[in-house]
Structures are given as C-alpha cells and as structure tokens.
Design a protein around this motif. Structure first.
Motif, PDB file in Angstrom:
ATOM      1  N   PHE A   2       0.985  -1.360  -0.348  1.00  0.00           N
ATOM      2  CA  PHE A   2      -0.033   0.177   0.445  1.00  0.00           C
ATOM      3  C   PHE A   2       0.771   1.156  -0.384  1.00  0.00           C
ATOM      4  CE2 PHE A   2      -1.910   3.327   2.344  1.00  0.00           C
ATOM      5  CZ  PHE A   2      -2.576   4.488   1.534  1.00  0.00           C
ATOM      6  N   ASN A   3       1.695   0.983   0.940  1.00  0.00           N
ATOM      7  CA  ASN A   3       2.577   2.714   1.118  1.00  0.00           C
ATOM      8  C   ASN A   3       3.543   2.720  -0.387  1.00  0.00           C
ATOM      9  OD1 ASN A   3       1.605   3.243   3.431  1.00  0.00           O
ATOM     10  ND2 ASN A   3       3.123   2.196   4.613  1.00  0.00           N
ATOM     11  N   ASP A   4       3.950   1.963  -1.312  1.00  0.00           N
ATOM     12  CA  ASP A   4       5.057   1.753  -1.816  1.00  0.00           C
ATOM     13  C   ASP A   4       4.118   1.753  -3.322  1.00  0.00           C
ATOM     14  OD1 ASP A   4       6.389   0.346  -0.919  1.00  0.00           O
ATOM     15  OD2 ASP A   4       6.640  -2.115  -1.822  1.00  0.00           O
ATOM     16  N   MET A   5       2.707   1.967  -3.027  1.00  0.00           N
ATOM     17  CA  MET A   5       1.414   2.700  -4.219  1.00  0.00           C
ATOM     18  C   MET A   5       1.361   3.408  -3.748  1.00  0.00           C
ATOM     19  SD  MET A   5       0.161   0.811  -6.746  1.00  0.00           S
ATOM     20  CE  MET A   5      -1.236   1.246  -7.347  1.00  0.00           C
ATOM     21  N   SER A   6       1.392   4.148  -2.985  1.00  0.00           N
ATOM     22  CA  SER A   6       0.853   5.842  -2.388  1.00  0.00           C
ATOM     23  C   SER A   6       2.381   6.676  -2.674  1.00  0.00           C
ATOM     24  CB  SER A   6       0.869   5.557  -0.660  1.00  0.00           C
ATOM     25  OG  SER A   6      -0.530   4.827  -0.678  1.00  0.00           O
ATOM     26  N   PHE A   7       3.639   5.900  -2.907  1.00  0.00           N
ATOM     27  CA  PHE A   7       4.798   7.018  -2.932  1.00  0.00           C
ATOM     28  C   PHE A   7       5.053   6.469  -4.606  1.00  0.00           C
ATOM     29  CE2 PHE A   7       6.171   5.795   1.656  1.00  0.00           C
ATOM     30  CZ  PHE A   7       5.412   6.707   1.715  1.00  0.00           C
ATOM     31  N   GLY A   8       4.125   5.982  -5.573  1.00  0.00           N
ATOM     32  CA  GLY A   8       4.766   5.641  -6.355  1.00  0.00           C
ATOM     33  C   GLY A   8       5.717   5.590  -6.709  1.00  0.00           C
ATOM     34  N   LEU A   9       6.242   3.862  -6.500  1.00  0.00           N
ATOM     35  CA  LEU A   9       7.247   3.219  -6.575  1.00  0.00           C
ATOM     36  C   LEU A   9       7.643   2.579  -8.152  1.00  0.00           C
ATOM     37  CD1 LEU A   9       8.388   2.765  -2.864  1.00  0.00           C
ATOM     38  CD2 LEU A   9       9.230   4.365  -4.377  1.00  0.00           C
ATOM     39  N   TYR A  10       6.345   2.017  -8.384  1.00  0.00           N
ATOM     40  CA  TYR A  10       6.070   0.839  -9.409  1.00  0.00           C
ATOM     41  C   TYR A  10       6.695   1.921 -10.430  1.00  0.00           C
ATOM     42  CZ  TYR A  10       2.121   3.591  -9.752  1.00  0.00           C
ATOM     43  OH  TYR A  10       0.810   4.932 -10.390  1.00  0.00           O
ATOM     44  N   LYS A  11       6.967   3.207 -10.698  1.00  0.00           N
ATOM     45  CA  LYS A  11       7.268   4.276 -11.237  1.00  0.00           C
ATOM     46  C   LYS A  11       8.750   4.461 -11.580  1.00  0.00           C
ATOM     47  CE  LYS A  11       3.541   7.354 -10.937  1.00  0.00           C
ATOM     48  NZ  LYS A  11       3.459   8.783 -10.401  1.00  0.00           N
ATOM     49  N   VAL A  12       9.555   3.646 -10.248  1.00  0.00           N
ATOM     50  CA  VAL A  12      10.757   3.777 -10.817  1.00  0.00           C
ATOM     51  C   VAL A  12      11.918   2.500 -10.545  1.00  0.00           C
ATOM     52  CG1 VAL A  12      10.506   6.751 -10.558  1.00  0.00           C
ATOM     53  CG2 VAL A  12      10.909   4.588  -8.916  1.00  0.00           C
ATOM     54  N   ALA A  13      11.143   1.306 -10.361  1.00  0.00           N
ATOM     55  CA  ALA A  13      11.108   0.081  -8.975  1.00  0.00           C
ATOM     56  C   ALA A  13      10.215  -0.790 -10.199  1.00  0.00           C
ATOM     57  CB  ALA A  13      11.744  -0.380  -7.750  1.00  0.00           C
ATOM     58  N   LYS A  14      10.825  -1.806 -11.205  1.00  0.00           N
ATOM     59  CA  LYS A  14       9.977  -2.426 -11.284  1.00  0.00           C
ATOM     60  C   LYS A  14      10.250  -4.432 -10.856  1.00  0.00           C
ATOM     61  CE  LYS A  14       7.027  -0.888 -14.331  1.00  0.00           C
ATOM     62  NZ  LYS A  14       5.675  -0.652 -14.288  1.00  0.00           N
ATOM     63  N   PHE A  15      10.556  -4.143  -9.963  1.00  0.00           N
ATOM     64  CA  PHE A  15      10.988  -5.403  -9.258  1.00  0.00           C
ATOM     65  C   PHE A  15      10.587  -5.150  -7.176  1.00  0.00           C
ATOM     66  CE2 PHE A  15      13.711  -5.888 -12.381  1.00  0.00           C
ATOM     67  CZ  PHE A  15      13.516  -6.454 -12.845  1.00  0.00           C
ATOM     68  N   TYR A  16       9.626  -6.071  -6.873  1.00  0.00           N
ATOM     69  CA  TYR A  16       8.973  -5.981  -5.409  1.00  0.00           C
ATOM     70  C   TYR A  16       9.930  -6.948  -5.024  1.00  0.00           C
ATOM     71  CZ  TYR A  16       6.276  -5.087  -2.011  1.00  0.00           C
ATOM     72  OH  TYR A  16       4.917  -4.742  -0.781  1.00  0.00           O
ATOM     73  N   TYR A  17      10.644  -6.826  -3.689  1.00  0.00           N
ATOM     74  CA  TYR A  17      11.871  -7.909  -3.030  1.00  0.00           C
ATOM     75  C   TYR A  17      10.517  -8.488  -1.498  1.00  0.00           C
ATOM     76  CZ  TYR A  17      15.157  -8.014  -6.637  1.00  0.00           C
ATOM     77  OH  TYR A  17      15.814  -8.885  -7.503  1.00  0.00           O
ATOM     78  N   TRP A  18      10.203 -10.175  -1.613  1.00  0.00           N
ATOM     79  CA  TRP A  18       9.531  -9.887  -0.175  1.00  0.00           C
ATOM     80  C   TRP A  18      10.170 -10.756   0.812  1.00  0.00           C
ATOM     81  CZ3 TRP A  18       7.513 -15.167   0.588  1.00  0.00           C
ATOM     82  CH2 TRP A  18       7.169 -15.782  -0.555  1.00  0.00           C
ATOM     83  N   PRO A  19      11.187 -11.458   1.361  1.00  0.00           N
ATOM     84  CA  PRO A  19       9.410 -10.993   2.795  1.00  0.00           C
ATOM     85  C   PRO A  19      10.092  -9.415   2.874  1.00  0.00           C
ATOM     86  CG  PRO A  19      10.533 -12.233   3.880  1.00  0.00           C
ATOM     87  CD  PRO A  19      11.418 -12.824   2.327  1.00  0.00           C
ATOM     88  N   GLY A  20       8.552  -8.580   3.480  1.00  0.00           N
ATOM     89  CA  GLY A  20       9.110  -6.731   4.004  1.00  0.00           C
ATOM     90  C   GLY A  20       9.206  -7.408   5.883  1.00  0.00           C
ATOM     91  N   TRP A  21       9.893  -6.402   6.344  1.00  0.00           N
ATOM     92  CA  TRP A  21       9.984  -6.541   6.802  1.00  0.00           C
ATOM     93  C   TRP A  21      10.086  -5.982   7.870  1.00  0.00           C
ATOM     94  CZ3 TRP A  21      14.019  -8.323   5.343  1.00  0.00           C
ATOM     95  CH2 TRP A  21      15.230  -7.824   3.777  1.00  0.00           C
ATOM     96  N   LEU A  22       8.229  -5.474   7.977  1.00  0.00           N
ATOM     97  CA  LEU A  22       7.270  -5.257   9.437  1.00  0.00           C
ATOM     98  C   LEU A  22       6.162  -6.105   9.294  1.00  0.00           C
ATOM     99  CD1 LEU A  22       7.143  -1.143   8.661  1.00  0.00           C
ATOM    100  CD2 LEU A  22       8.535  -2.561  10.824  1.00  0.00           C
ATOM    101  N   GLU A  23       6.583  -6.816   8.761  1.00  0.00           N
ATOM    102  CA  GLU A  23       5.253  -7.885   8.121  1.00  0.00           C
ATOM    103  C   GLU A  23       5.234  -9.079   9.461  1.00  0.00           C
ATOM    104  OE1 GLU A  23       3.444  -6.778   5.458  1.00  0.00           O
ATOM    105  OE2 GLU A  23       4.335  -5.107   5.191  1.00  0.00           O
ATOM    106  N   PRO A  24       4.232  -9.242  10.099  1.00  0.00           N
ATOM    107  CA  PRO A  24       3.056  -9.079   9.355  1.00  0.00           C
ATOM    108  C   PRO A  24       1.830  -7.686   9.458  1.00  0.00           C
ATOM    109  CG  PRO A  24       2.259 -10.647  11.094  1.00  0.00           C
ATOM    110  CD  PRO A  24       4.098 -10.118  10.858  1.00  0.00           C
ATOM    111  N   SER A  25       3.198  -7.266  10.451  1.00  0.00           N
ATOM    112  CA  SER A  25       2.820  -5.427  10.690  1.00  0.00           C
ATOM    113  C   SER A  25       3.701  -4.723  11.006  1.00  0.00           C
ATOM    114  CB  SER A  25       1.156  -5.750  12.048  1.00  0.00           C
ATOM    115  OG  SER A  25       2.107  -6.189  13.245  1.00  0.00           O
ATOM    116  N   GLY A  26       3.345  -3.699  11.530  1.00  0.00           N
ATOM    117  CA  GLY A  26       4.361  -2.403  11.840  1.00  0.00           C
ATOM    118  C   GLY A  26       4.160  -2.773  13.275  1.00  0.00           C
TER     119      GLY A  26
END
Length: 147
Positions: A2-26
């Motif tokens: 959600f935050n990545d979409m909000s920041f528009g990161l998909y416009k400059v980064a076409k790769f999404y690496y997982w797992p995230g550091w805060l999952e399942p929650s912050g």
C-alpha cells in the motif's frame, strides 16, 4: 504494497522483493509523558488503553486489506515483478541488523532495557509462533476449497 503504491515506487522500481521487514504488521505505539500519565485517573488511563487497543486493531485490519488491493494492482496493473529474497540474503540482513540494534541498545540504559525486554518476549514467542502463525499460513495455502 500500500505504501509503495502511494509513493509511486512502481514507476521507478519494477521489482518487488519480499518478505518485508515489518510484516505481518508494523509498530503501533502511543507515547505519553510519564508525569502526565500519572496525573490521570484510573478511568482516564483505561479509556486511553482501550482506545489504543482499538486503534491498533483497526489499523492492522485496514492495512491488511489495503496491502492486498495494492499488491494486486502492482502485479496486475503495473506489471511489477515479484522476487523473493533468498535465505542467504535474509540471514545476512538479519545478522547486520542485529549488530546495529545491539550497538544502539548498548548506548543508554533505557534502550538496553527495552531491547532486553523485546528479546525476552521474542524468545518466548518464537516456539509458539512456529506452530501457530507459521503453520496456520502454511495450512491456509494448501489449496483446499471453501464452501
């Protein structure tokens, strides 16, 4: 996602690496000056506790939904490639993070106390997490049909 979409990161980064550091929650924290807290009545303290618990629960529920929607958009609409960090990379990140956290915690007594409390809880929680959250998610992904 959600935050990545909000920041528009998909416009400059076409790769999404997982797992995230805060999952399942912050973290969902509420900081109150100790002197101010002690000036409150028992009822006021309980109202704050209940309000914080409700806010944390709602925030977690909301972000789970928003992340799911954003993930679908990243992959489907914006054609972002999903990549999983390999175990060696995750171990290296974990070990490096541990060194930084440990060094920071040693800088003052309050940080050390908080760090030790978190590590005690983590140690206690990990065994159960393996048979609860970890295996719940594994079982949920076995592909059986609902209804």
């Amino acid at each position: 996602p959600f935050n990545d979409m909000s920041f528009g990161l998909y416009k400059v980064a076409k790769f999404y690496y997982w797992p995230g550091w805060l999952e399942p929650s912050g973290q969902y924290d509420c900081f109150i000056n100790p002197k101010a807290w002690e000036s409150l009545s028992a009822t006021e303290k309980e109202i704050i506790r209940a309000g914080c618990a409700y806010a944390a629960s709602m925030a977690l529920s909301e972000i789970v939904h928003k992340n799911a929607v954003a993930y679908g958009q990243l992959v489907g609409q914006h054609k972002v490639n999903i990549k999983k960090f390999n175990d060696d990379t995750l171990k290296a990140i974990g070990e490096t993070s541990w060194k930084v956290i440990e060094a920071e915690a040693a800088k003052d007594p309050m940080s050390k106390e908080v760090f030790e409390s978190i590590m005690k809880f983590r140690k206690e929680a990990m065994a159960y997490t393996t048979i609860s959250e970890h295996d719940f998610m594994r079982a949920r992904n076995l592909g059986f049909k609902y209804g």
